[in-house]
Design a protein around this motif. Structure first.
Motif, PDB file in Angstrom:
ATOM      1  N   ALA B   3     -15.894  -3.147 -11.319  1.00  0.00           N
ATOM      2  CA  ALA B   3     -15.759  -1.929 -10.881  1.00  0.00           C
ATOM      3  C   ALA B   3     -16.281  -0.662 -11.050  1.00  0.00           C
ATOM      4  O   ALA B   3     -16.776   0.370 -10.174  1.00  0.00           O
ATOM      5  N   GLN B   4     -17.657  -1.235 -12.424  1.00  0.00           N
ATOM      6  CA  GLN B   4     -18.413  -0.268 -11.989  1.00  0.00           C
ATOM      7  C   GLN B   4     -19.850  -0.098 -11.280  1.00  0.00           C
ATOM      8  O   GLN B   4     -19.733   0.487 -10.355  1.00  0.00           O
ATOM      9  N   ALA B   5     -19.884  -1.113 -10.709  1.00  0.00           N
ATOM     10  CA  ALA B   5     -20.618  -1.157  -9.909  1.00  0.00           C
ATOM     11  C   ALA B   5     -20.094  -0.842  -8.178  1.00  0.00           C
ATOM     12  O   ALA B   5     -20.323  -0.151  -7.131  1.00  0.00           O
ATOM     13  N   LEU B   6     -18.898  -1.132  -7.963  1.00  0.00           N
ATOM     14  CA  LEU B   6     -18.270  -0.461  -6.651  1.00  0.00           C
ATOM     15  C   LEU B   6     -18.278   0.473  -7.131  1.00  0.00           C
ATOM     16  O   LEU B   6     -18.198   2.245  -5.740  1.00  0.00           O
ATOM     17  N   VAL B   7     -17.512   1.592  -7.658  1.00  0.00           N
ATOM     18  CA  VAL B   7     -17.603   3.356  -8.094  1.00  0.00           C
ATOM     19  C   VAL B   7     -19.040   3.750  -8.541  1.00  0.00           C
ATOM     20  O   VAL B   7     -19.093   4.423  -7.171  1.00  0.00           O
ATOM     21  N   SER B   8     -20.296   3.101  -8.132  1.00  0.00           N
ATOM     22  CA  SER B   8     -21.096   3.660  -8.203  1.00  0.00           C
ATOM     23  C   SER B   8     -21.776   3.531  -6.650  1.00  0.00           C
ATOM     24  O   SER B   8     -21.671   4.757  -5.808  1.00  0.00           O
ATOM     25  N   GLY B   9     -21.261   2.519  -6.199  1.00  0.00           N
ATOM     26  CA  GLY B   9     -21.520   2.593  -4.779  1.00  0.00           C
ATOM     27  C   GLY B   9     -20.606   3.437  -3.727  1.00  0.00           C
ATOM     28  O   GLY B   9     -21.664   3.579  -2.954  1.00  0.00           O
ATOM     29  N   ILE B  12     -22.498   7.306  -3.925  1.00  0.00           N
ATOM     30  CA  ILE B  12     -23.516   6.737  -3.379  1.00  0.00           C
ATOM     31  C   ILE B  12     -23.142   7.306  -1.863  1.00  0.00           C
ATOM     32  O   ILE B  12     -23.834   7.950  -0.720  1.00  0.00           O
ATOM     33  N   GLY B  13     -22.223   6.353  -1.208  1.00  0.00           N
ATOM     34  CA  GLY B  13     -21.985   6.235  -0.433  1.00  0.00           C
ATOM     35  C   GLY B  13     -21.421   7.615   0.902  1.00  0.00           C
ATOM     36  O   GLY B  13     -21.562   6.889   2.180  1.00  0.00           O
ATOM     37  N   PHE B  14     -20.686   7.716  -0.133  1.00  0.00           N
ATOM     38  CA  PHE B  14     -19.692   9.294   0.741  1.00  0.00           C
ATOM     39  C   PHE B  14     -21.286  10.277   0.805  1.00  0.00           C
ATOM     40  O   PHE B  14     -20.887  10.930   1.802  1.00  0.00           O
ATOM     41  N   ALA B 131     -10.974   4.099 -17.770  1.00  0.00           N
ATOM     42  CA  ALA B 131     -10.385   2.974 -18.566  1.00  0.00           C
ATOM     43  C   ALA B 131     -11.880   2.079 -18.477  1.00  0.00           C
ATOM     44  O   ALA B 131     -12.249   1.085 -17.353  1.00  0.00           O
ATOM     45  N   GLY B 132     -13.037   2.618 -18.944  1.00  0.00           N
ATOM     46  CA  GLY B 132     -14.571   1.981 -19.259  1.00  0.00           C
ATOM     47  C   GLY B 132     -15.631   2.155 -18.353  1.00  0.00           C
ATOM     48  O   GLY B 132     -16.413   1.326 -18.215  1.00  0.00           O
ATOM     49  N   VAL B 133     -14.849   2.320 -17.279  1.00  0.00           N
ATOM     50  CA  VAL B 133     -16.422   2.696 -16.130  1.00  0.00           C
ATOM     51  C   VAL B 133     -16.741   4.469 -15.934  1.00  0.00           C
ATOM     52  O   VAL B 133     -15.656   5.030 -16.404  1.00  0.00           O
ATOM     53  N   TYR B 134     -17.793   4.301 -16.017  1.00  0.00           N
ATOM     54  CA  TYR B 134     -18.302   5.672 -16.580  1.00  0.00           C
ATOM     55  C   TYR B 134     -18.817   6.339 -14.875  1.00  0.00           C
ATOM     56  O   TYR B 134     -18.809   5.301 -14.265  1.00  0.00           O
ATOM     57  N   PHE B 135     -18.377   7.632 -15.037  1.00  0.00           N
ATOM     58  CA  PHE B 135     -18.902   8.684 -13.488  1.00  0.00           C
ATOM     59  C   PHE B 135     -19.272   9.312 -14.561  1.00  0.00           C
ATOM     60  O   PHE B 135     -19.947  10.184 -14.890  1.00  0.00           O
ATOM     61  N   SER B 136     -20.816   9.132 -13.549  1.00  0.00           N
ATOM     62  CA  SER B 136     -21.765  10.037 -13.873  1.00  0.00           C
ATOM     63  C   SER B 136     -21.496  11.795 -12.949  1.00  0.00           C
ATOM     64  O   SER B 136     -20.468  11.659 -11.663  1.00  0.00           O
ATOM     65  N   VAL B 243     -20.604   4.518   3.680  1.00  0.00           N
ATOM     66  CA  VAL B 243     -19.304   4.178   2.257  1.00  0.00           C
ATOM     67  C   VAL B 243     -19.674   2.304   1.871  1.00  0.00           C
ATOM     68  O   VAL B 243     -20.183   1.950   1.059  1.00  0.00           O
ATOM     69  N   LEU B 244     -19.701   1.871   3.396  1.00  0.00           N
ATOM     70  CA  LEU B 244     -19.914   0.108   3.839  1.00  0.00           C
ATOM     71  C   LEU B 244     -21.180  -0.070   2.669  1.00  0.00           C
ATOM     72  O   LEU B 244     -21.347  -0.868   2.218  1.00  0.00           O
ATOM     73  N   ILE B 245     -22.336   0.697   3.133  1.00  0.00           N
ATOM     74  CA  ILE B 245     -23.298   0.829   2.827  1.00  0.00           C
ATOM     75  C   ILE B 245     -23.994   0.986   1.393  1.00  0.00           C
ATOM     76  O   ILE B 245     -23.829   0.104   0.538  1.00  0.00           O
ATOM     77  N   GLY B 246     -23.377   1.906   1.033  1.00  0.00           N
ATOM     78  CA  GLY B 246     -23.194   2.281  -0.240  1.00  0.00           C
ATOM     79  C   GLY B 246     -22.590   1.342  -1.440  1.00  0.00           C
ATOM     80  O   GLY B 246     -23.370   0.777  -2.043  1.00  0.00           O
ATOM     81  N   VAL B 247     -21.839   0.941  -0.864  1.00  0.00           N
ATOM     82  CA  VAL B 247     -20.513  -0.834  -1.742  1.00  0.00           C
ATOM     83  C   VAL B 247     -21.227  -1.500  -1.462  1.00  0.00           C
ATOM     84  O   VAL B 247     -21.809  -1.958  -2.548  1.00  0.00           O
ATOM     85  N   VAL B 248     -21.874  -2.118  -0.643  1.00  0.00           N
ATOM     86  CA  VAL B 248     -23.497  -3.159  -0.323  1.00  0.00           C
ATOM     87  C   VAL B 248     -24.270  -3.079  -1.099  1.00  0.00           C
ATOM     88  O   VAL B 248     -24.450  -4.037  -1.635  1.00  0.00           O
ATOM     89  N   GLU B 249     -24.870  -2.594  -1.164  1.00  0.00           N
ATOM     90  CA  GLU B 249     -26.214  -2.475  -2.068  1.00  0.00           C
ATOM     91  C   GLU B 249     -26.269  -1.829  -3.506  1.00  0.00           C
ATOM     92  O   GLU B 249     -26.543  -2.896  -3.883  1.00  0.00           O
ATOM     93  N   SER B 250     -25.253  -1.528  -4.318  1.00  0.00           N
ATOM     94  CA  SER B 250     -24.643  -1.403  -4.993  1.00  0.00           C
ATOM     95  C   SER B 250     -24.335  -2.839  -5.651  1.00  0.00           C
ATOM     96  O   SER B 250     -24.905  -3.117  -6.526  1.00  0.00           O
TER      97      SER B 250
END
Lengths: 315, 284
Positions: B3-9, B12-14, B131-136, B243-250
């Motif tokens: 979840a954390q990786a998805l959110v970060s991705g 930055i993907g946006f 819910a345990g996920v950090y949002f910077s 967005v796809l690249i942000g998620v894949v990269e993360s």
């Protein structure tokens, strides 16, 4: 007229190191010849066949790494390594071309960037190939057979011979059937196909030859500098510079890449000598400006300027 | 962790998506790839930095300044440089903008030194936990700003008179000029809008990313891939690609290794265009 100019140019290249004996002018001229070779190789694929590659560093790296690894691990002569590197590059090129030639224009160009970047990342993380640290070539052994020379002169004539071979090959291909087919593909691939040009096969031929010549330059580079690592032989900036040499010189012409190398290499050296001392990259400011101006005012490249001068000279 | 990786991705993907949207707009209208796009971004980040350091303006508050300044830069670049290569071969166009990029990047290095700079605290500093996920905070703000700006661009293009004029020029510049649209002004507008997109992206990125002369290269390469991945000229495609690249990269950074995350980005590009040679949303 053309023959006379060509003969004069060949003579000038042959005599240059005998007149300029210092290591710096010879080094500079070696870089000119190396870039001319790389530009000529790019030109076969990008200029003749119209398939813009921004991933030539992949083939350059294949040549540099193949010969170096073969020498280090099996004691294979760098001359055989040069051929082996070319063979590896051809296999890579065909494997890249097979799927990627379905792409057109910018999609193909960006695919070559992607492949180049993947190659760079892969080698950086490949311990056997030295990873990020790179590979040093042992310094013992000298002479033509060892592909290693005590002074610059030996390297000079090796790269001059490789360049002569490449230009002759390019000229021969351009005059023959492949040249006509490539031109047809470049101008309009669908039309070329409809009159029976086997487009895919001839594009594969172009990328294979381009890759082989580029890999030979890579082996030469490794033997000359005795050290390779991913930032020096596999960066995107190298791929772009190769393309730049050919395009600013005049893509699709035989002399374009030679002219491009003869102008760009000394130019970047001169600006960095004159302006680079500050360590604040003023040289690259000027370099960028010049690239921009040439592209904007002479889209056909330096060949276009030369043509115009000649027309003015003999009306 | 997923979840954390998805959110970060996604976050930055946006931002990737917004940078790619500017690039694809210019391409869509006139089929020119702006190889100085990353340097536009870099200039916008420096603008935020100097407004913050010199005048104490918060980058979020000064965001319209960045947008307007970069819009102006885009228009100037169009009239001074791009207009001369409109009918030139594709490679001459590539190197005109590439030369501009080299020039801007090194001019920045000459003027402002190669130092890495940070802005320090801004309005959006800090982080949120859900819910345990950090949002910077800065990344959240950047993502929100990027989504809003891209949506605004999309609205402008598809719902307004001027947007239709732009799209008409993209479709057929001759027919458009017969309808009373001045293609020259539309091209200038495309450059202005495309640059304004990176202007906004630069302001948003400056709140959490280092500001240095080469910063544009990192984002520009990803933007090129995002644009091609989505299909050249399509804002929706560029958005999806970013967005796809942000998620894949993360995800690759977390589950494989940070050193090879870009390998996956480029691999995804190859897979997508080999299956769909004109990108995700391109007409095949």
């Amino acid at each position: 007229m053309k023959v006379a100019i060509a003969a004069a140019a060949v003579l000038a290249v042959l005599l240059f190191p005998l007149v300029f004996r210092g290591p710096y002018p010879q080094h500079l001229m070696i870089l000119v010849l190396l870039n001319a070779l790389l530009g000529t190789a790019w030109n076969i694929l990008g200029g003749f066949a119209g398939q813009i590659s921004l991933g030539q560093a992949t083939f350059f790296g294949a040549g540099a790494y193949t010969s170096t690894l073969l020498f280090q691990h099996a004691g294979v002569s760098p001359w055989l390594g040069l051929l082996a590197g070319a063979a590896v590059a051809v296999l890579l090129a065909l494997a890249i071309g097979y799927p990627c030639f379905r792409l057109s224009g910018h999609y193909f160009a960006i695919a070559t960037i992607a492949i180049g970047e993947i190659a760079g990342i892969a080698v950086t993380n490949w311990e056997f190939a030295g990873g990020a640290v790179g590979l040093f070539l042992p310094v013992e052994g000298e002479g033509l057979a060892a592909f290693k020379f005590g002074d610059k002169l030996g390297y000079y004539y090796v790269i001059a011979a490789l360049l002569a071979f490449s230009v002759a090959l390019a000229a021969w291909l351009r005059r023959g059937r492949p040249g006509y087919y490539w031109r047809a593909i470049r101008e309009d691939q669908a039309a070329a196909r409809s009159v029976g040009v086997p487009a895919t096969r001839y594009k594969q031929l172009a990328i294979a030859i381009s890759a082989a010549l580029t890999a030979m330059a890579g082996t030469f580079y490794a033997q000359y500098l005795l050290f390779i690592d991913p930032p020096s032989v596999l960066p995107l900036s190298l791929s772009i510079q190769i393309c730049l040499v050919a395009v600013l010189g005049g893509a699709g012409t035989l002399v374009g890449p030679l002219l491009g190398a003869a102008v760009l290499v000394p130019l970047s050296a001169a600006t960095s000598v004159a302006l680079g001392g500050s360590g604040r990259s003023l040289d690259l400011v000027v370099y960028g400006l010049l690239i921009m101006l040439i592209a904007a005012f002479e889209p056909a490249g330096l060949v276009g300027i030369a043509r115009r001068l000649r027309r003015r000279g003999s009306p | 962790m997923i979840a954390q990786a998805l959110v970060s991705g996604l976050l930055i993907g946006f931002v990737f998506a917004l940078i790619a949207a500017g690039l694809t707009l210019i391409f869509g209208v006139m089929e020119i790839v702006n190889f100085a796009h990353g340097e536009f971004l870099m200039l916008s980040m420096y603008l935020s930095y100097f407004l913050h350091a010199g005048l104490g303006w918060d980058p979020i508050a000064a965001l319209p300044v960045n947008a307007v300044a970069l819009f102006a830069l885009g228009v100037v670049v169009y009239y001074a440089l791009i207009r001369r290569v409109l009918r030139a071969p594709m490679l001459a166009q590539v190197f005109a903008t590439f030369g501009l990029g080299v020039f801007l990047q090194n001019a920045a290095q000459f003027l402002w030194r190669p130092d890495f700079r940070t802005l320090g605290d801004t309005w959006v500093s800090g982080r949120l936990s859900l819910a345990g996920v950090y949002f910077s905070g800065p990344q959240l703000a950047a993502a929100a700003g990027a989504v809003l700006t891209t949506a605004g661009l999309w609205w402008l293009l598809s719902r307004t008179e001027i947007g239709r004029a732009l799209l008409a020029t993209a479709e057929d510049r001759q027919a458009a000029s017969l309808m009373g649209i001045n293609p020259d002004r539309m091209f200038a507008l495309a450059w202005g809008l495309g640059a304004a997109c990176v202007g906004v992206a630069g302001a948003l990125l400056s709140t959490f990313y280092y500001v240095f002369p080469q910063v544009g290269g990192v984002f520009a390469l990803i933007a090129f891939v995002a644009v091609a991945l989505g299909g050249f000229g399509s804002v929706v495609g560029a958005f999806a690609g970013g967005v796809l690249i942000g998620v894949v990269e993360s995800l690759a950074g977390v589950f494989v290794a940070p050193a090879v995350k870009n390998l996956f980005v480029f691999a995804i590009y190859l897979v997508v265009v080999l299956l769909r040679p004109r990108g995700l949303v391109g007409k095949q």
